[in-house]
Design an enzyme around this catalytic site. Structure first.
Site, PDB file in Angstrom:
ATOM      1  N   ASN A 280      -2.747  -0.629 -14.768  1.00  0.00           N
ATOM      2  CA  ASN A 280      -2.014   0.489 -14.165  1.00  0.00           C
ATOM      3  C   ASN A 280      -2.963   1.665 -13.966  1.00  0.00           C
ATOM      4  O   ASN A 280      -3.941   1.801 -14.690  1.00  0.00           O
ATOM      5  CB  ASN A 280      -0.867   0.910 -15.096  1.00  0.00           C
ATOM      6  CG  ASN A 280      -0.024   2.014 -14.501  1.00  0.00           C
ATOM      7  OD1 ASN A 280       0.298   1.995 -13.310  1.00  0.00           O
ATOM      8  ND2 ASN A 280       0.326   3.006 -15.306  1.00  0.00           N
TER       9      ASN A 280
ATOM     10  N   HIS B 294      -2.973   5.852 -13.933  1.00  0.00           N
ATOM     11  CA  HIS B 294      -2.138   6.977 -14.357  1.00  0.00           C
ATOM     12  C   HIS B 294      -2.813   8.283 -13.944  1.00  0.00           C
ATOM     13  O   HIS B 294      -4.021   8.448 -14.155  1.00  0.00           O
ATOM     14  CB  HIS B 294      -1.943   6.937 -15.879  1.00  0.00           C
ATOM     15  CG  HIS B 294      -1.090   8.054 -16.345  1.00  0.00           C
ATOM     16  ND1 HIS B 294       0.280   8.063 -16.155  1.00  0.00           N
ATOM     17  CD2 HIS B 294      -1.400   9.232 -16.927  1.00  0.00           C
ATOM     18  CE1 HIS B 294       0.767   9.196 -16.619  1.00  0.00           C
ATOM     19  NE2 HIS B 294      -0.228   9.930 -17.089  1.00  0.00           N
TER      20      HIS B 294
ATOM     21  N   MET C 239       6.217   2.871  -9.648  1.00  0.00           N
ATOM     22  CA  MET C 239       6.816   3.930 -10.462  1.00  0.00           C
ATOM     23  C   MET C 239       7.966   3.427 -11.352  1.00  0.00           C
ATOM     24  O   MET C 239       8.939   4.140 -11.582  1.00  0.00           O
ATOM     25  CB  MET C 239       7.318   5.061  -9.555  1.00  0.00           C
ATOM     26  CG  MET C 239       6.223   5.662  -8.675  1.00  0.00           C
ATOM     27  SD  MET C 239       4.778   6.232  -9.594  1.00  0.00           S
ATOM     28  CE  MET C 239       5.399   7.766 -10.228  1.00  0.00           C
ATOM     29  N   ARG C 240       7.848   2.211 -11.833  1.00  0.00           N
ATOM     30  CA  ARG C 240       8.845   1.662 -12.766  1.00  0.00           C
ATOM     31  C   ARG C 240       8.133   1.214 -14.024  1.00  0.00           C
ATOM     32  O   ARG C 240       7.046   0.636 -13.931  1.00  0.00           O
ATOM     33  CB  ARG C 240       9.540   0.436 -12.156  1.00  0.00           C
ATOM     34  CG  ARG C 240      10.214   0.709 -10.837  1.00  0.00           C
ATOM     35  CD  ARG C 240      11.539   1.414 -11.044  1.00  0.00           C
ATOM     36  NE  ARG C 240      12.173   1.744  -9.783  1.00  0.00           N
ATOM     37  CZ  ARG C 240      13.352   2.340  -9.694  1.00  0.00           C
ATOM     38  NH1 ARG C 240      14.022   2.683 -10.785  1.00  0.00           N
ATOM     39  NH2 ARG C 240      13.866   2.617  -8.525  1.00  0.00           N
TER      40      ARG C 240
HETATM   41  C1  GRF Z   1      -1.013   7.937  -7.872  1.00  0.00           C
HETATM   42  O1  GRF Z   1      -1.276   9.295  -8.161  1.00  0.00           O
HETATM   43  C2  GRF Z   1      -0.949   7.134  -9.140  1.00  0.00           C
HETATM   44  O2  GRF Z   1      -1.800   7.600 -10.143  1.00  0.00           O
HETATM   45  C3  GRF Z   1       0.485   7.306  -9.550  1.00  0.00           C
HETATM   46  O3  GRF Z   1       1.217   7.303  -8.353  1.00  0.00           O
HETATM   47  C4  GRF Z   1       0.388   7.746  -7.281  1.00  0.00           C
HETATM   48  C5  GRF Z   1       0.422   6.680  -6.246  1.00  0.00           C
HETATM   49  O4  GRF Z   1      -0.194   7.063  -5.056  1.00  0.00           O
HETATM   50  N1  GRF Z   1       0.870   6.292 -10.498  1.00  0.00           N
HETATM   51  P1  GRF Z   1      -0.407   6.008  -3.899  1.00  0.00           P
HETATM   52  O5  GRF Z   1       0.927   5.346  -3.614  1.00  0.00           O
HETATM   53  O6  GRF Z   1      -1.450   5.023  -4.340  1.00  0.00           O
HETATM   54  O7  GRF Z   1      -0.863   6.836  -2.725  1.00  0.00           O
END
Ligand code: GRF
Length: 244
Positions: free
Chosen positions: A162, A164, A140-141
């Site tokens: 990535n 999304h 998340m960065r």
């Molecule tokens: C997912 O929904 C992904 O699309 C987003 O963050 C969430 C991560 O979930 N970027 P996880 O840590 O893989 O359970």
């Protein structure tokens, strides 16, 4: 069979996507992918995804972004910056923040410098391994050109992927499912794309969609979306493996 690609992973949380990728690399897995995960790094200590990686025998590391950014707020000396950091070059390339009159140049500079300090620490871990692909699995960065250029060494050859939680180019940003739901969309989805200098703007590799039924809650949308993510991400990594 494609060659087995060497994959690094970065996470921030629960790591259910990481788990789906780990599971799809196992011998005999349905839809087995030609990939080996060399490491899992996290920007946050103690998250469940790190435990998932360790259970699978994958090397882990943490670069604690929150702690680094707190320290930077006390002041950044030039000596704290990576020796190869060039602010002018990064400012010219980056497409993450704009001088829109709202964000002051000082804030943009702080953002880019503090992230480069953290990114150098990530790179110290990552570049100790030979990888073909870096997979952001719920990391998340945002990553700045300082980091991206040190992985994408050949122009036009993307090496960072990535996932999304929305059908890009709709709803970029941190809350794709929330934004999809609140907008009243009847279809939601997820996107795997390569990372470029913008936020969620790089070339799209794959997408999966799902229906949002009347009465679905945000939790339903997230659950449906994640189930699609777990299918999509391994498939996109396999597509990459077959292309190199
Ligand atoms: C997912 O929904 C992904 O699309 C987003 O963050 C969430 C991560 O979930 N970027 P996880 O840590 O893989 O359970």
């Amino acid at each position: 069979m494609a060659k087995i690609i060497r994959v690094g992973t970065l996470i921030s949380g629960g790591g259910t996507n990481l788990q789906a990728i780990i599971d799809s690399t196992a011998a005999g897995a349905p839809g087995k992918i030609d990939a080996k995960i060399l490491f899992t790094g996290s920007d946050t200590p103690g998250v469940k995804g790190l435990e998932r990686a360790r259970t699978a025998g994958i090397h882990t590391f943490v670069v604690d972004y929150a702690r680094i950014i707190r320290a930077c707020k006390k002041g950044i000396d030039d000596a704290d910056l990576p020796s190869d950091f060039n602010l002018g070059e990064i400012l010219e390339k980056q497409q993450l923040v704009t001088s829109d009159g709202v964000t002051s140049p000082d804030r943009i500079e702080f953002f880019l410098k503090s992230r480069a300090i953290a990114e150098k620490m990530l790179l110290d871990h990552i570049l100790a391994h030979e990888i073909d692909l870096l997979v952001l699995a719920g990391f998340m960065r945002v990553l700045t050109p300082y980091f991206i250029d040190r992985l994408n060494r050949i122009p036009g050859q993307y090496r960072i992927m990535n996932i999304h939680p929305a059908l890009l180019p709709s709803f970029p940003g941190t809350d794709g499912y929330g934004d999809t739901f609140r907008y009243g969309c009847k279809v939601g989805g997820c996107t795997v794309h390569f990372v470029d200098y913008g936020e969620d703007t790089g070339p799209i590799i794959g997408q999966k969609a799902f229906d949002i039924e009347p009465g679905d809650t945000l939790a339903d949308v997230k659950r449906k979306g994640l189930e699609k993510e777990w299918e999509l991400y391994p498939a996109c990594i396999q597509q990459f493996a077959e292309s190199v």
